[in-house]
Design a protein around this motif. Structure first.
Motif, PDB file in Angstrom:
ATOM      1  N   ILE A 110     -47.218 -47.400  -8.852  1.00  0.00           N
ATOM      2  CA  ILE A 110     -46.287 -48.292  -9.568  1.00  0.00           C
ATOM      3  C   ILE A 110     -44.906 -48.239  -8.920  1.00  0.00           C
ATOM      4  CG2 ILE A 110     -45.042 -48.607 -11.754  1.00  0.00           C
ATOM      5  CD1 ILE A 110     -47.670 -47.716 -13.150  1.00  0.00           C
ATOM      6  N   LEU A 111     -44.443 -47.041  -8.583  1.00  0.00           N
ATOM      7  CA  LEU A 111     -43.152 -46.908  -7.908  1.00  0.00           C
ATOM      8  C   LEU A 111     -43.173 -47.605  -6.548  1.00  0.00           C
ATOM      9  CD1 LEU A 111     -40.341 -45.638  -8.130  1.00  0.00           C
ATOM     10  CD2 LEU A 111     -41.282 -43.586  -7.063  1.00  0.00           C
ATOM     11  N   GLY A 112     -44.271 -47.484  -5.830  1.00  0.00           N
ATOM     12  CA  GLY A 112     -44.412 -48.166  -4.540  1.00  0.00           C
ATOM     13  C   GLY A 112     -44.367 -49.674  -4.678  1.00  0.00           C
ATOM     14  N   LEU A 113     -45.015 -50.198  -5.717  1.00  0.00           N
ATOM     15  CA  LEU A 113     -44.981 -51.649  -5.939  1.00  0.00           C
ATOM     16  C   LEU A 113     -43.561 -52.132  -6.255  1.00  0.00           C
ATOM     17  CD1 LEU A 113     -48.282 -52.123  -7.972  1.00  0.00           C
ATOM     18  CD2 LEU A 113     -47.843 -52.763  -5.583  1.00  0.00           C
ATOM     19  N   LEU A 114     -42.818 -51.330  -6.989  1.00  0.00           N
ATOM     20  CA  LEU A 114     -41.415 -51.677  -7.259  1.00  0.00           C
ATOM     21  C   LEU A 114     -40.595 -51.689  -5.966  1.00  0.00           C
ATOM     22  CD1 LEU A 114     -40.762 -49.653 -10.530  1.00  0.00           C
ATOM     23  CD2 LEU A 114     -40.950 -52.141 -10.301  1.00  0.00           C
ATOM     24  N   PHE A 115     -40.813 -50.711  -5.106  1.00  0.00           N
ATOM     25  CA  PHE A 115     -40.115 -50.683  -3.818  1.00  0.00           C
ATOM     26  C   PHE A 115     -40.476 -51.891  -2.966  1.00  0.00           C
ATOM     27  CE2 PHE A 115     -39.566 -45.768  -3.549  1.00  0.00           C
ATOM     28  CZ  PHE A 115     -38.558 -45.839  -4.493  1.00  0.00           C
ATOM     29  N   ILE A 116     -41.761 -52.245  -2.947  1.00  0.00           N
ATOM     30  CA  ILE A 116     -42.202 -53.394  -2.151  1.00  0.00           C
ATOM     31  C   ILE A 116     -41.601 -54.692  -2.686  1.00  0.00           C
ATOM     32  CG2 ILE A 116     -44.237 -54.779  -1.546  1.00  0.00           C
ATOM     33  CD1 ILE A 116     -45.761 -52.087  -1.304  1.00  0.00           C
ATOM     34  N   SER A 117     -41.500 -54.819  -4.013  1.00  0.00           N
ATOM     35  CA  SER A 117     -40.862 -56.032  -4.570  1.00  0.00           C
ATOM     36  C   SER A 117     -39.389 -56.084  -4.190  1.00  0.00           C
ATOM     37  CB  SER A 117     -41.031 -56.083  -6.092  1.00  0.00           C
ATOM     38  OG  SER A 117     -40.217 -55.130  -6.729  1.00  0.00           O
ATOM     39  N   ASN A 118     -38.718 -54.937  -4.106  1.00  0.00           N
ATOM     40  CA  ASN A 118     -37.320 -54.922  -3.660  1.00  0.00           C
ATOM     41  C   ASN A 118     -37.193 -55.275  -2.181  1.00  0.00           C
ATOM     42  OD1 ASN A 118     -36.202 -54.300  -6.143  1.00  0.00           O
ATOM     43  ND2 ASN A 118     -36.326 -52.104  -5.813  1.00  0.00           N
ATOM     44  N   ILE A 119     -38.152 -54.850  -1.378  1.00  0.00           N
ATOM     45  CA  ILE A 119     -38.153 -55.231   0.042  1.00  0.00           C
ATOM     46  C   ILE A 119     -38.324 -56.740   0.166  1.00  0.00           C
ATOM     47  CG2 ILE A 119     -39.451 -55.057   2.209  1.00  0.00           C
ATOM     48  CD1 ILE A 119     -40.079 -52.145   1.441  1.00  0.00           C
ATOM     49  N   TYR A 120     -39.218 -57.302  -0.619  1.00  0.00           N
ATOM     50  CA  TYR A 120     -39.464 -58.742  -0.605  1.00  0.00           C
ATOM     51  C   TYR A 120     -38.195 -59.513  -0.980  1.00  0.00           C
ATOM     52  CZ  TYR A 120     -41.631 -63.215  -1.772  1.00  0.00           C
ATOM     53  OH  TYR A 120     -41.940 -64.543  -1.844  1.00  0.00           O
ATOM     54  N   LYS A 121     -37.514 -59.068  -2.054  1.00  0.00           N
ATOM     55  CA  LYS A 121     -36.268 -59.723  -2.479  1.00  0.00           C
ATOM     56  C   LYS A 121     -35.187 -59.577  -1.413  1.00  0.00           C
ATOM     57  CE  LYS A 121     -37.105 -58.952  -7.375  1.00  0.00           C
ATOM     58  NZ  LYS A 121     -36.745 -58.135  -8.541  1.00  0.00           N
ATOM     59  N   ALA A 122     -35.071 -58.406  -0.810  1.00  0.00           N
ATOM     60  CA  ALA A 122     -34.061 -58.189   0.226  1.00  0.00           C
ATOM     61  C   ALA A 122     -34.343 -59.049   1.450  1.00  0.00           C
ATOM     62  CB  ALA A 122     -34.024 -56.706   0.614  1.00  0.00           C
ATOM     63  N   TYR A 123     -35.598 -59.263   1.780  1.00  0.00           N
ATOM     64  CA  TYR A 123     -35.967 -60.112   2.907  1.00  0.00           C
ATOM     65  C   TYR A 123     -35.532 -61.551   2.657  1.00  0.00           C
ATOM     66  CZ  TYR A 123     -38.816 -62.685   6.235  1.00  0.00           C
ATOM     67  OH  TYR A 123     -39.232 -63.539   7.235  1.00  0.00           O
TER      68      TYR A 123
ATOM     69  N   MET B 233     -33.371 -53.755   2.889  1.00  0.00           N
ATOM     70  CA  MET B 233     -34.709 -53.735   3.491  1.00  0.00           C
ATOM     71  C   MET B 233     -34.968 -52.393   4.170  1.00  0.00           C
ATOM     72  SD  MET B 233     -35.330 -57.547   5.087  1.00  0.00           S
ATOM     73  CE  MET B 233     -36.238 -56.858   6.406  1.00  0.00           C
ATOM     74  N   ILE B 234     -33.981 -51.890   4.894  1.00  0.00           N
ATOM     75  CA  ILE B 234     -34.150 -50.615   5.594  1.00  0.00           C
ATOM     76  C   ILE B 234     -34.272 -49.465   4.592  1.00  0.00           C
ATOM     77  CG2 ILE B 234     -32.993 -48.946   7.096  1.00  0.00           C
ATOM     78  CD1 ILE B 234     -31.815 -51.395   8.595  1.00  0.00           C
ATOM     79  N   VAL B 235     -33.390 -49.454   3.590  1.00  0.00           N
ATOM     80  CA  VAL B 235     -33.422 -48.375   2.603  1.00  0.00           C
ATOM     81  C   VAL B 235     -34.751 -48.355   1.866  1.00  0.00           C
ATOM     82  CG1 VAL B 235     -32.418 -47.576   0.424  1.00  0.00           C
ATOM     83  CG2 VAL B 235     -30.919 -48.225   2.311  1.00  0.00           C
ATOM     84  N   PHE B 236     -35.171 -49.500   1.343  1.00  0.00           N
ATOM     85  CA  PHE B 236     -36.423 -49.537   0.594  1.00  0.00           C
ATOM     86  C   PHE B 236     -37.643 -49.380   1.501  1.00  0.00           C
ATOM     87  CE2 PHE B 236     -33.742 -51.477  -2.733  1.00  0.00           C
ATOM     88  CZ  PHE B 236     -34.072 -50.610  -3.761  1.00  0.00           C
ATOM     89  N   GLY B 237     -37.507 -49.778   2.746  1.00  0.00           N
ATOM     90  CA  GLY B 237     -38.588 -49.561   3.712  1.00  0.00           C
ATOM     91  C   GLY B 237     -38.800 -48.073   3.972  1.00  0.00           C
ATOM     92  N   VAL B 238     -37.694 -47.341   4.152  1.00  0.00           N
ATOM     93  CA  VAL B 238     -37.781 -45.894   4.361  1.00  0.00           C
ATOM     94  C   VAL B 238     -38.333 -45.215   3.106  1.00  0.00           C
ATOM     95  CG1 VAL B 238     -36.401 -43.803   4.708  1.00  0.00           C
ATOM     96  CG2 VAL B 238     -35.989 -45.812   6.131  1.00  0.00           C
ATOM     97  N   LEU B 239     -37.849 -45.614   1.923  1.00  0.00           N
ATOM     98  CA  LEU B 239     -38.353 -45.038   0.681  1.00  0.00           C
ATOM     99  C   LEU B 239     -39.839 -45.325   0.485  1.00  0.00           C
ATOM    100  CD1 LEU B 239     -35.387 -45.729  -1.768  1.00  0.00           C
ATOM    101  CD2 LEU B 239     -36.095 -43.535  -0.801  1.00  0.00           C
ATOM    102  N   THR B 240     -40.266 -46.521   0.848  1.00  0.00           N
ATOM    103  CA  THR B 240     -41.681 -46.878   0.733  1.00  0.00           C
ATOM    104  C   THR B 240     -42.523 -46.046   1.698  1.00  0.00           C
ATOM    105  OG1 THR B 240     -41.094 -49.115   0.063  1.00  0.00           O
ATOM    106  CG2 THR B 240     -43.347 -48.775   0.834  1.00  0.00           C
ATOM    107  N   ALA B 241     -42.025 -45.853   2.916  1.00  0.00           N
ATOM    108  CA  ALA B 241     -42.756 -45.025   3.890  1.00  0.00           C
ATOM    109  C   ALA B 241     -42.869 -43.584   3.389  1.00  0.00           C
ATOM    110  CB  ALA B 241     -42.058 -45.074   5.246  1.00  0.00           C
ATOM    111  N   LEU B 242     -41.784 -43.052   2.819  1.00  0.00           N
ATOM    112  CA  LEU B 242     -41.815 -41.700   2.256  1.00  0.00           C
ATOM    113  C   LEU B 242     -42.796 -41.615   1.090  1.00  0.00           C
ATOM    114  CD1 LEU B 242     -40.617 -38.822   2.190  1.00  0.00           C
ATOM    115  CD2 LEU B 242     -38.881 -39.727   0.619  1.00  0.00           C
TER     116      LEU B 242
END
Length: 163
Positions: A23-36, A44-53
């Protein structure tokens, strides 16, 4: 007579942890989508790094907790010689233990073991019961039973009762 009590990994806690991380990963991915779509590279970079972690942690939980739980592997074992904690790969002899206590924390319970001497893990070892299948209080009571029966203190008490 070889007395052994075993406790496997907790499947339920593994699935709950994986669900929360997903669920947390899906929230991060939705933030990456919005930032894009907003052309916000920093987000995008911040949420991308958090998603990778988060993906790394998710893979580790699956490899170290879910897979052993599904295989029915042992997480904790009480024997006549001592305690074997397979989560941290620690073996403790009953004769080395000074006291055992039960600690309840906000997220899980622990068995607090005070050793008679300083070991590689310190003189106080905590065994987390979060990833162990079973009732926390019953696991602690089992540890106390084994400690009283097989430690030097328990043997002396039994011998004094027989004389």
């Amino acid at each position: 007579m070889d007395t052994t009590t075993i406790y496997p990994y907790s499947k339920r806690n593994s699935f709950v942890t994986i669900g929360v991380l997903t669920i947390l990963g899906l929230l991060f991915i939705s933030n990456i989508y919005k930032a894009y779509h907003n052309n916000d590279r920093i987000d995008m970079i911040v949420f991308g790094v958090l998603t990778a972690l988060l993906v790394f942690i998710l893979v580790m939980v699956i490899a170290t907790r879910l897979r052993p739980a599904l295989n029915g592997d042992l997480a904790l074992e009480f024997k006549e010689k001592g305690i074997v904690d397979y989560l941290r790969n620690i073996t403790i002899d009953w004769q080395d233990i000074k006291a055992i206590d039960f600690k309840r924390t906000r997220s899980s319970s622990m068995i607090d073991i005070q050793l008679k001497w300083e070991s590689d893990h310190g003189s106080q070892i905590y065994i987390s019961l979060r990833w162990i299948e079973g009732n926390d209080r019953n696991i602690y009571n089992t540890a106390l039973f084994y400690f009283n029966r097989f430690s030097d203190t328990g043997v002396q008490t039994q011998e004094q009762g027989n004389t």
